[in-house]
Design a protein around this motif. Structure first.
Motif, PDB file in Angstrom:
ATOM      1  N   ASN A  41      33.521  10.922  -2.670  1.00  0.00           N
ATOM      2  CA  ASN A  41      34.520   9.853  -2.673  1.00  0.00           C
ATOM      3  C   ASN A  41      35.917  10.441  -2.585  1.00  0.00           C
ATOM      4  O   ASN A  41      36.205  11.492  -3.169  1.00  0.00           O
ATOM      5  CB  ASN A  41      34.410   9.013  -3.948  1.00  0.00           C
ATOM      6  CG  ASN A  41      33.067   8.319  -4.054  1.00  0.00           C
ATOM      7  OD1 ASN A  41      32.548   7.810  -3.066  1.00  0.00           O
ATOM      8  ND2 ASN A  41      32.482   8.318  -5.242  1.00  0.00           N
ATOM      9  N   ARG A  42      36.795   9.753  -1.908  1.00  0.00           N
ATOM     10  CA  ARG A  42      38.144  10.270  -1.744  1.00  0.00           C
ATOM     11  C   ARG A  42      38.865  10.372  -3.072  1.00  0.00           C
ATOM     12  O   ARG A  42      38.651   9.582  -3.989  1.00  0.00           O
ATOM     13  CB  ARG A  42      38.935   9.376  -0.793  1.00  0.00           C
ATOM     14  CG  ARG A  42      39.127   7.979  -1.299  1.00  0.00           C
ATOM     15  CD  ARG A  42      39.545   7.033  -0.194  1.00  0.00           C
ATOM     16  NE  ARG A  42      39.674   5.692  -0.713  1.00  0.00           N
ATOM     17  CZ  ARG A  42      40.843   5.093  -0.891  1.00  0.00           C
ATOM     18  NH1 ARG A  42      41.961   5.701  -0.587  1.00  0.00           N
ATOM     19  NH2 ARG A  42      40.891   3.872  -1.375  1.00  0.00           N
ATOM     20  N   VAL A  57      38.088  14.898  -1.043  1.00  0.00           N
ATOM     21  CA  VAL A  57      37.045  14.103  -1.683  1.00  0.00           C
ATOM     22  C   VAL A  57      36.505  14.860  -2.892  1.00  0.00           C
ATOM     23  O   VAL A  57      36.734  16.060  -3.041  1.00  0.00           O
ATOM     24  CB  VAL A  57      35.891  13.787  -0.708  1.00  0.00           C
ATOM     25  CG1 VAL A  57      36.361  12.901   0.432  1.00  0.00           C
ATOM     26  CG2 VAL A  57      35.253  15.057  -0.172  1.00  0.00           C
ATOM     27  N   LEU A 107      32.042   2.142   7.905  1.00  0.00           N
ATOM     28  CA  LEU A 107      33.297   2.754   8.343  1.00  0.00           C
ATOM     29  C   LEU A 107      33.228   3.091   9.823  1.00  0.00           C
ATOM     30  O   LEU A 107      32.169   3.417  10.354  1.00  0.00           O
ATOM     31  CB  LEU A 107      33.592   4.021   7.538  1.00  0.00           C
ATOM     32  CG  LEU A 107      33.681   3.871   6.019  1.00  0.00           C
ATOM     33  CD1 LEU A 107      34.055   5.204   5.386  1.00  0.00           C
ATOM     34  CD2 LEU A 107      34.670   2.797   5.630  1.00  0.00           C
ATOM     35  N   GLU A 137      40.969   6.413   5.476  1.00  0.00           N
ATOM     36  CA  GLU A 137      40.789   7.140   4.215  1.00  0.00           C
ATOM     37  C   GLU A 137      39.953   8.409   4.350  1.00  0.00           C
ATOM     38  O   GLU A 137      40.099   9.333   3.567  1.00  0.00           O
ATOM     39  CB  GLU A 137      40.145   6.222   3.182  1.00  0.00           C
ATOM     40  CG  GLU A 137      41.021   5.022   2.827  1.00  0.00           C
ATOM     41  CD  GLU A 137      40.362   4.101   1.826  1.00  0.00           C
ATOM     42  OE1 GLU A 137      39.162   4.315   1.529  1.00  0.00           O
ATOM     43  OE2 GLU A 137      41.038   3.186   1.335  1.00  0.00           O
ATOM     44  N   TYR A 138      39.070   8.438   5.340  1.00  0.00           N
ATOM     45  CA  TYR A 138      38.191   9.594   5.514  1.00  0.00           C
ATOM     46  C   TYR A 138      38.350  10.273   6.873  1.00  0.00           C
ATOM     47  O   TYR A 138      37.677  11.262   7.138  1.00  0.00           O
ATOM     48  CB  TYR A 138      36.726   9.167   5.331  1.00  0.00           C
ATOM     49  CG  TYR A 138      36.404   8.732   3.925  1.00  0.00           C
ATOM     50  CD1 TYR A 138      35.994   9.650   2.956  1.00  0.00           C
ATOM     51  CD2 TYR A 138      36.534   7.400   3.540  1.00  0.00           C
ATOM     52  CE1 TYR A 138      35.705   9.252   1.663  1.00  0.00           C
ATOM     53  CE2 TYR A 138      36.241   6.981   2.241  1.00  0.00           C
ATOM     54  CZ  TYR A 138      35.829   7.917   1.314  1.00  0.00           C
ATOM     55  OH  TYR A 138      35.545   7.526   0.028  1.00  0.00           O
ATOM     56  N   PHE A 170      30.388  10.442   7.273  1.00  0.00           N
ATOM     57  CA  PHE A 170      30.878   9.541   6.221  1.00  0.00           C
ATOM     58  C   PHE A 170      29.937   9.537   5.023  1.00  0.00           C
ATOM     59  O   PHE A 170      30.195   8.860   4.025  1.00  0.00           O
ATOM     60  CB  PHE A 170      31.009   8.119   6.755  1.00  0.00           C
ATOM     61  CG  PHE A 170      32.149   7.926   7.710  1.00  0.00           C
ATOM     62  CD1 PHE A 170      31.994   7.173   8.848  1.00  0.00           C
ATOM     63  CD2 PHE A 170      33.389   8.504   7.466  1.00  0.00           C
ATOM     64  CE1 PHE A 170      33.049   6.989   9.736  1.00  0.00           C
ATOM     65  CE2 PHE A 170      34.446   8.331   8.334  1.00  0.00           C
ATOM     66  CZ  PHE A 170      34.273   7.573   9.486  1.00  0.00           C
ATOM     67  N   HIS A 192      29.129   6.336   2.718  1.00  0.00           N
ATOM     68  CA  HIS A 192      30.118   5.276   2.888  1.00  0.00           C
ATOM     69  C   HIS A 192      29.767   4.443   4.122  1.00  0.00           C
ATOM     70  O   HIS A 192      29.946   4.882   5.250  1.00  0.00           O
ATOM     71  CB  HIS A 192      31.519   5.866   3.012  1.00  0.00           C
ATOM     72  CG  HIS A 192      31.903   6.710   1.847  1.00  0.00           C
ATOM     73  ND1 HIS A 192      32.197   6.187   0.615  1.00  0.00           N
ATOM     74  CD2 HIS A 192      32.018   8.055   1.718  1.00  0.00           C
ATOM     75  CE1 HIS A 192      32.488   7.157  -0.233  1.00  0.00           C
ATOM     76  NE2 HIS A 192      32.381   8.306   0.418  1.00  0.00           N
ATOM     77  N   LYS A 193      29.271   3.240   3.879  1.00  0.00           N
ATOM     78  CA  LYS A 193      28.777   2.399   4.958  1.00  0.00           C
ATOM     79  C   LYS A 193      29.880   1.538   5.561  1.00  0.00           C
ATOM     80  O   LYS A 193      30.853   1.194   4.902  1.00  0.00           O
ATOM     81  CB  LYS A 193      27.647   1.508   4.447  1.00  0.00           C
ATOM     82  CG  LYS A 193      26.438   2.292   3.930  1.00  0.00           C
ATOM     83  CD  LYS A 193      25.340   1.359   3.454  1.00  0.00           C
ATOM     84  CE  LYS A 193      24.136   2.162   2.961  1.00  0.00           C
ATOM     85  NZ  LYS A 193      23.032   1.279   2.510  1.00  0.00           N
ATOM     86  N   ASP A 221      38.662   6.671  10.320  1.00  0.00           N
ATOM     87  CA  ASP A 221      38.948   5.793   9.198  1.00  0.00           C
ATOM     88  C   ASP A 221      40.233   6.232   8.511  1.00  0.00           C
ATOM     89  O   ASP A 221      40.519   7.429   8.442  1.00  0.00           O
ATOM     90  CB  ASP A 221      37.777   5.847   8.207  1.00  0.00           C
ATOM     91  CG  ASP A 221      38.010   4.988   6.986  1.00  0.00           C
ATOM     92  OD1 ASP A 221      37.967   3.753   7.109  1.00  0.00           O
ATOM     93  OD2 ASP A 221      38.265   5.568   5.899  1.00  0.00           O
TER      94      ASP A 221
END
Length: 450
Positions: free
Chosen positions: A220-221, A215, A299, A305-306, A293, A296-297, A303
């Motif tokens: 953010n990723r 990230v 999720l 991506e994360y 997270f 990031h809501k 996840d």
């Protein structure tokens, strides 16, 4: 979810990082330390009051580690070269040295206030050289032998900042080595891959391995980071400063999941030092349950991506987290009729290792970003400096003031089981700090997938 929105750790060396420069009105006493934005967002002064990785050996299976770098002085053990071409302290590529510095660099000069510092500055690095140059193939039997050797030498964490070439599968040498490490209570951490694919590369995708994506400063990723089922955690991997003796003045900025992997390995070392009675699986449990997270809501963990979230070193060593089962949330690699417990004599047989090379698949290191992106500034003060007040990230030593003479330039699985994470606020920067960037890491982490 999009395939191109995370950090990358592809099997092919990724020279895609960029050294981003911004002008600053003033220059701090040590702009190298200023570049380490991760120290601010992770509130490392508070974390170091709890643990600095003391007594823990982290094996870095990579291109070797240059033990002469001033910020790594006294941190690097003898190690072993598995390429047959030198010694583990030789690093012509620079990648292994960078990874080691993110884990255990301790700075230099008075009170170690100059240069860079890793997240676990009292951990020791066991350098295991499995390739010499950036274009070399990192063969399964070579890095597998190194992993076995690391286990036999007492390493408690093994850092694998590489992934399979082109998404290929890990062969028996590598799989048996991973199983051997897991059976001997070692935390194995590997990069998810830098190709932006919707699949975690091996060996990171193997059961029980902590797979890591990347990230940025905003949490953010990164676009290049591989995503998909089997992703365990994410960590900072964009514009990461690391040691590199091949640059002037021995540092570089880069981007990739390699650096993110090193940060997770360092955090595992912090936990192992703080809680020496925990099994490797229980250490992984703390890493997962203390992750967040952030902003990031919506999720749910894990996840694609994360994973289970972004690591939080301070919370990993301070949260009240039950030990949980000894095997931990990720389980272990099970081999049919396998010899994971077989001795590691193969790890000492370099000639046998080289004899197998033609028939094996390969893995390649992913550069911590763009080590190729380098800027050398003769006698001019580096323009990249963030003007800060009392940052409080001078190092683990008492007071940790910034000081010293600035250098002259700067280079550039199988599905995991659902495992709930804890809703805790992310630690803010140390008192008196004034980070240049907005700190999303200080937000309350909603929607942890419970």
């Amino acid at each position: 979810m999009g395939a191109k929105r995370v950090w990358s750790t592809a099997g092919v060396v990724a020279l895609t990082g960029a050294l981003l420069l911004t002008s600053a009105p003033t220059a701090s006493a040590d702009y190298v330390r200023d570049q380490q934005w991760v120290l601010d967002v992770f509130s490392m002064q508070d974390t170091w009051a709890e643990s600095q990785g003391e007594g823990v050996t982290v094996a870095v299976v990579d291109s070797g580690v240059d033990a002469t770098h001033p910020d790594l002085s006294g941190q690097v053990l003898k190690g072993k070269d598995f390429t047959g071409g030198g010694n583990a302290h030789e690093d012509t590529f620079g990648h292994g040295t960078g990874m080691a510095s993110l884990i255990a660099a301790r700075g230099h000069s008075a009170k170690n206030a100059s240069g860079m510092i890793g997240l676990a500055p009292k951990a020791q690095i066991l350098p295991l050289r499995t390739l010499q140059n950036k274009d070399d193939k990192n063969l399964d039997e070579t890095w597998g032998a190194a992993v076995r050797y690391a286990v036999d030498q007492g390493a408690k964490v093994i850092n694998l900042s590489f992934s399979s070439d082109g998404g290929s599968k890990t062969l028996s040498d590598g799989r048996q080595a991973i199983a051997y490490a897991q059976e001997h209570d070692v935390v194995v951490v590997a990069a998810a891959g830098n190709s932006g694919a919707v699949a975690v590369d091996e060996p990171a995708a193997l059961p029980g391995v902590v797979s890591v994506g990347a990230v940025d400063k905003e949490g953010n990723r990164w676009e290049g980071s591989n995503t998909g089922k089997g992703l365990t955690l994410t960590a900072p991997g964009v514009e990461i400063l690391a040691a590199n003796k091949n640059r002037s003045p021995e540092y570089g900025l880069s981007t990739g999941t390699s650096g993110a992997t090193a940060y997770v390995s360092a955090t595992a070392a912090l936990v192992r030092a703080k809680y020496p009675d925990l099994t490797a699986g229980q250490v992984i449990n703390r890493l997962i349950k203390s992750a967040s997270f952030l902003g990031h809501k919506g999720l749910k963990a894990p996840d694609d991506e994360y994973g289970y979230g972004i690591i939080r070193p301070y919370k990993a060593v301070t949260m009240d987290i039950p030990k949980g089962p000894k095997e931990g949330p990720l389980g272990k690699l099970q081999l049919a009729g396998a010899s994971a417990q077989a001795g590691s004599a193969a790890g000492d047989d370099d000639s046998s290792t080289r004899a197998k090379k033609k028939s094996s698949s390969s893995s390649r290191l992913f550069l911590i970003g763009g080590i190729a992106a380098v800027v050398v500034i003769g006698g001019i003060i580096f323009a990249v400096v963030r003007s800060r007040g009392n940052r409080g990230n001078g190092g683990p030593g008492p007071g940790g003031p910034n000081g010293g003479t600035p250098p002259q330039g700067m280079g550039g699985y199988p599905n995991q089981p659902q495992y709930p994470t804890a809703q805790q606020s992310y630690p803010t920067a140390p008192p008196g700090s004034a980070p240049q960037h907005p700190n999303p890491y200080a937000q309350r982490p909603p929607h942890q997938g419970q």
